[in-house]
Design an enzyme around this catalytic site. Structure first.
Site, PDB file in Angstrom:
ATOM      1  N   SER A  40     -26.288 -58.520-106.488  1.00 17.10           N
ATOM      2  CA  SER A  40     -26.066 -58.875-105.085  1.00 17.10           C
ATOM      3  C   SER A  40     -27.304 -59.597-104.560  1.00 17.10           C
ATOM      4  O   SER A  40     -27.655 -60.668-105.060  1.00 17.10           O
ATOM      5  CB  SER A  40     -25.720 -57.620-104.282  1.00 17.10           C
ATOM      6  OG  SER A  40     -25.227 -57.962-103.009  1.00 17.10           O
TER       7      SER A  40
ATOM      8  N   ASP B  17     -14.571 -61.085-105.659  1.00 14.49           N
ATOM      9  CA  ASP B  17     -15.677 -60.638-104.823  1.00 14.49           C
ATOM     10  C   ASP B  17     -15.551 -61.229-103.416  1.00 14.49           C
ATOM     11  O   ASP B  17     -15.596 -62.451-103.256  1.00 14.49           O
ATOM     12  CB  ASP B  17     -16.998 -61.084-105.456  1.00 14.49           C
ATOM     13  CG  ASP B  17     -18.209 -60.418-104.837  1.00 14.49           C
ATOM     14  OD1 ASP B  17     -18.132 -60.014-103.659  1.00 14.49           O
ATOM     15  OD2 ASP B  17     -19.232 -60.304-105.529  1.00 14.49           O
TER      16      ASP B  17
ATOM     17  N   HIS C 273     -16.986 -56.938-105.730  1.00 18.51           N
ATOM     18  CA  HIS C 273     -18.441 -56.877-105.598  1.00 18.51           C
ATOM     19  C   HIS C 273     -18.921 -55.544-106.153  1.00 18.51           C
ATOM     20  O   HIS C 273     -19.050 -54.551-105.434  1.00 18.51           O
ATOM     21  CB  HIS C 273     -18.832 -57.026-104.128  1.00 18.51           C
ATOM     22  CG  HIS C 273     -20.278 -57.361-103.924  1.00 18.51           C
ATOM     23  ND1 HIS C 273     -20.833 -58.549-104.333  1.00 18.51           N
ATOM     24  CD2 HIS C 273     -21.292 -56.658-103.353  1.00 18.51           C
ATOM     25  CE1 HIS C 273     -22.108 -58.570-104.029  1.00 18.51           C
ATOM     26  NE2 HIS C 273     -22.424 -57.422-103.440  1.00 18.51           N
TER      27      HIS C 273
END
Length: 336
Positions: free
Chosen positions: A187, A272, A304
């Site tokens: 991330s 995602d 995600h």
């Protein structure tokens, strides 16, 4: 509360106690305990007998906890004197005579935090001979408001410089080969990986980007309306794409991909909603144009993060294979 006395809790291994719940009778307490070498387990404590009972054993039976490592909290001073906290994982087999390659691990966020406790992926990499330094660069939570806001609108600059200093710190450890250090993160940590390779192209030997942002302009503009509070928080933290386009373009690795010269592994979930698939598609395509080694692992059934164990296991093994190929060999070793 009625007696006004503090209750003595049971002695447990070092770790976090979370999700505390008192029974209606107030005779028992349930909680989870998580340690460096043990994932979270459910316990019950009886106040009268002082007996604590573990109800679960969530470590895979194929794993011996003795083969895992305890983490250590370490600190170093960054380029401007700011003290940076880190969590250090040292493989059992790493010694001054048998120096190990190392990784700077950058957490998600912005504003996340790496802590002691069980991390399956980190323990997997450490078990296979990699020193891991999980950095809490400026902007991480848990160290006060001044530290937390020290990265606001400075991404790709001062926080990244902390990661550069982390590599220098690793090189001072007698059991680390300072010529073989990579950077990895998911991330926001994936963004930091890409930023490191693009803006500090000579520092790290390899990078592993997991669900990382490559283009802040697109990521900030793509947030749906029901994320409005998050959008405003990120505008303050990272920048406003409507009024600060030039700045965000400057710190987005996609627009500087031609500077990336070190091997890159990119892992992405096709569904995602936070970091769109295009973020990874385009950085991979851009790096390929430079004939730099780049591997792309796309999971069609993930978003995600990981929801399926088989995908998580594949991501771990692909990461290890990539690192074994491009980082484990000494820097001056011949390649096939």
């Amino acid at each position: 509360m009625k007696a006004g006395k503090q209750l003595d809790l049971p002695k447990l291994p070092e770790g976090d106690i979370t999700s505390v719940s008192l029974g209606r009778s107030e005779k028992r307490m349930a909680f989870h305990h998580n340690g460096d070498r043990s994932p979270s387990n459910l316990y019950v404590f009886d106040f009268a007998t002082k007996k604590v009972t573990r109800l679960t054993d969530n470590l895979n039976p194929e794993i011996d906890a003795k083969d895992l490592v305890d983490a250590e909290v370490v600190r170093f001073k960054s380029f401007d004197g700011l003290e940076i906290p880190n969590i250090l994982f040292k493989p059992h087999q790493a010694t001054a005579k048998q120096q190990a390659p190392a990784l700077v691990w950058v957490h998600g966020g912005p504003g996340g935090q790496s802590r002691k406790g069980y991390s399956a992926m980190i323990q997997y990499l450490v078990n296979h001979g990699y020193v891991v330094l999980a950095i809490n660069n400026r902007g991480s939570s848990g160290y006060g408001k001044t530290f937390f806001t020290a990265d606001d609108q400075k991404h790709g600059k001062e926080p990244l410089q902390d990661c550069v200093e982390a590599k220098k710190y690793l090189a001072t450890l007698p059991y680390v080969d300072g010529s073989r250090v990579g950077i990895i993160g998911g991330s926001y940590g994936g963004y930091m990986t890409l930023a490191a390779l693009a803006f500090q192209p000579d520092v790290f030997n390899v990078g592993v980007d997991i669900f990382g942002v490559s283009n802040w302009l697109r990521t900030l503009k793509s947030m749906p309306a029901h994320w409005e509070s998050r959008r405003q928080a990120l505008y303050q933290e990272v920048g406003n794409p409507e009024t600060q386009e030039a700045m965000l373009r400057e710190v987005s690795p996609l627009f500087h991909a031609e500077k990336i010269r070190k091997p890159l592994l990119v892992i992405q979930g096709a569904n995602d909603p936070h970091v769109l698939k295009a973020e990874s598609d385009e950085i991979v395509q851009a790096v390929q144009k430079s004939k730099v080694p780049v591997e792309y692992v796309l999971f069609p059934d993930e978003g995600h993060g990981f929801t399926k164990k088989k995908n998580e296991a594949e991501a771990y093994s692909r990461t290890r294979a990539f690192l074994d190929q491009y980082l484990k060999k000494p820097a001056n070793a011949p390649t096939n």
